[in-house]
Scaffold this active site. Structure first.
Site, mmCIF file in Angstrom:
data_model
loop_
_atom_site.group_PDB
_atom_site.id
_atom_site.type_symbol
_atom_site.label_atom_id
_atom_site.label_comp_id
_atom_site.label_asym_id
_atom_site.label_seq_id
_atom_site.Cartn_x
_atom_site.Cartn_y
_atom_site.Cartn_z
ATOM 1 N N CYS A 88 51.698 34.747 25.177
ATOM 2 C CA CYS A 88 51.278 33.352 25.281
ATOM 3 C C CYS A 88 52.154 32.421 24.430
ATOM 4 O O CYS A 88 53.298 32.185 24.797
ATOM 5 C CB CYS A 88 49.788 33.252 24.956
ATOM 6 S SG CYS A 88 49.036 31.822 25.715
ATOM 7 N N HIS A 179 46.646 37.451 27.302
ATOM 8 C CA HIS A 179 46.415 38.072 25.986
ATOM 9 C C HIS A 179 45.835 39.480 26.102
ATOM 10 O O HIS A 179 44.613 39.637 26.003
ATOM 11 C CB HIS A 179 45.395 37.249 25.195
ATOM 12 C CG HIS A 179 45.887 35.927 24.738
ATOM 13 N ND1 HIS A 179 46.430 35.719 23.495
ATOM 14 C CD2 HIS A 179 45.899 34.726 25.350
ATOM 15 C CE1 HIS A 179 46.755 34.446 23.356
ATOM 16 N NE2 HIS A 179 46.445 33.827 24.469
ATOM 17 N N GLU A 181 45.723 41.657 23.902
ATOM 18 C CA GLU A 181 45.086 42.015 22.624
ATOM 19 C C GLU A 181 43.651 41.507 22.546
ATOM 20 O O GLU A 181 42.905 41.893 21.670
ATOM 21 C CB GLU A 181 45.925 41.487 21.437
ATOM 22 C CG GLU A 181 45.803 40.007 21.110
ATOM 23 C CD GLU A 181 46.487 39.069 22.118
ATOM 24 O OE1 GLU A 181 46.974 39.541 23.164
ATOM 25 O OE2 GLU A 181 46.496 37.859 21.855
HETATM 26 N N1 GLN Z 1 48.839 26.334 24.464
HETATM 27 C C1 GLN Z 1 49.432 27.036 23.379
HETATM 28 C C2 GLN Z 1 50.846 26.537 23.092
HETATM 29 O O1 GLN Z 1 51.342 25.725 23.794
HETATM 30 C C3 GLN Z 1 49.475 28.536 23.647
HETATM 31 C C4 GLN Z 1 48.069 29.077 23.701
HETATM 32 C C5 GLN Z 1 47.944 30.524 23.372
HETATM 33 O O2 GLN Z 1 48.798 31.136 22.731
HETATM 34 N N2 GLN Z 1 46.812 31.068 23.746
HETATM 35 O O3 GLN Z 1 51.446 26.962 22.188
#
Ligand code: GLN
Length: 225
Positions: A88, A179, A181
């Site tokens: 992410c 994610h 995890e």
């Molecule tokens: N929206 C977050 C970002 O732009 C990422 C979100 C996440 O890691 N769950 O960094």
């Protein structure tokens, strides 16, 4: 005889511990019996076969990498063979193009759009089979996730859903916009460990277990779905 024959082969997994979902990754590594360490400063990169950059907030993580002067040292270790997996926000940091913003590490040829699904309340979960990773469906948790819009020719798409790419890899980098995890599933951690040349064990059932269904992000995903 050349010296490198005597050099110790990196055998640890690291989790970048500046901000975000660190603990959950450590728990997954523990369940796979993999030796790991938290990475907070330059010395912590020693002996890492792989590094996980967790989810969190990419702008915050990028600032902390600068403040603690960890960016160059990370790039150096990557050049020497350390593989990196970004989940992410971690994937956002690894991309070489971020739609409308400046890229951070630029280690994988792909374009990513931050918050591609909308706000925190547009978080959701689903599942999919990722053939390269496991025959079983993998639970997917998207939290204010980015969308990978395009990858370069040396990047292999692991999971495409509708109009976006959810997981991809190059020789040295793995990216997932969801994610793993935050679910009980170990398949992607096992996959990354093998990519790093490490030996994940069968699941270590004596390691700490969470009641994943009751964790707060799950409740959020339920509200949002
Ligand atoms: N929206 C977050 C970002 O732009 C990422 C979100 C996440 O890691 N769950 O960094």
């Amino acid at each position: 005889m050349s010296l490198h024959l005597f050099r110790h082969k990196p055998d640890l997994m690291g989790v970048l511990d500046l901000q975000g979902g660190v603990h959950e990754h450590l728990e997954h590594l523990e369940r796979l019996g993999l030796p790991y360490k938290r990475v907070k400063q330059a010395e912590d990169f020693t002996n890492l076969a792989g590094l996980i950059i967790p989810g969190g907030e990419s702008t915050c993580l990028a600032r902390l990498l600068n403040i603690f002067e960890l960016k160059d040292v990370m790039l150096q270790h990557h050049r020497r063979g350390m593989k990196i997996w970004g989940t992410c926000a971690g994937a956002i940091l690894l991309a070489d193009k971020v739609l409308g913003e400046k890229a951070c590490l630029g280690l994988i040829d792909m374009e990513i759009e931050r918050n591609g699904f909308g706000s925190q309340l547009d978080s959701f979960k689903s599942e999919a089979v990722i053939n390269a990773v496991s025959n079983d469906p993998i639970p997917l948790t998207f939290i204010r996730a980015p969308k990978i819009i395009r990858v370069g020719k040396d990047v292999h798409v692991l999971l495409q859903i509708d109009d976006y790419i959810a997981a991809a890899e190059s020789d040295s980098i793995l990216v997932t916009v969801f994610h793993p995890e935050l679910t009980g599933c170990l398949a992607l951690h096992r996959y990354f460990a093998l990519k790093c040349g490490l030996n994940p064990a069968a699941e270590n059932r004596s390691a700490v277990h969470k009641n994943w269904e009751n964790s707060s992000w799950m409740q959020l995903a339920r509200i949002a779905s």
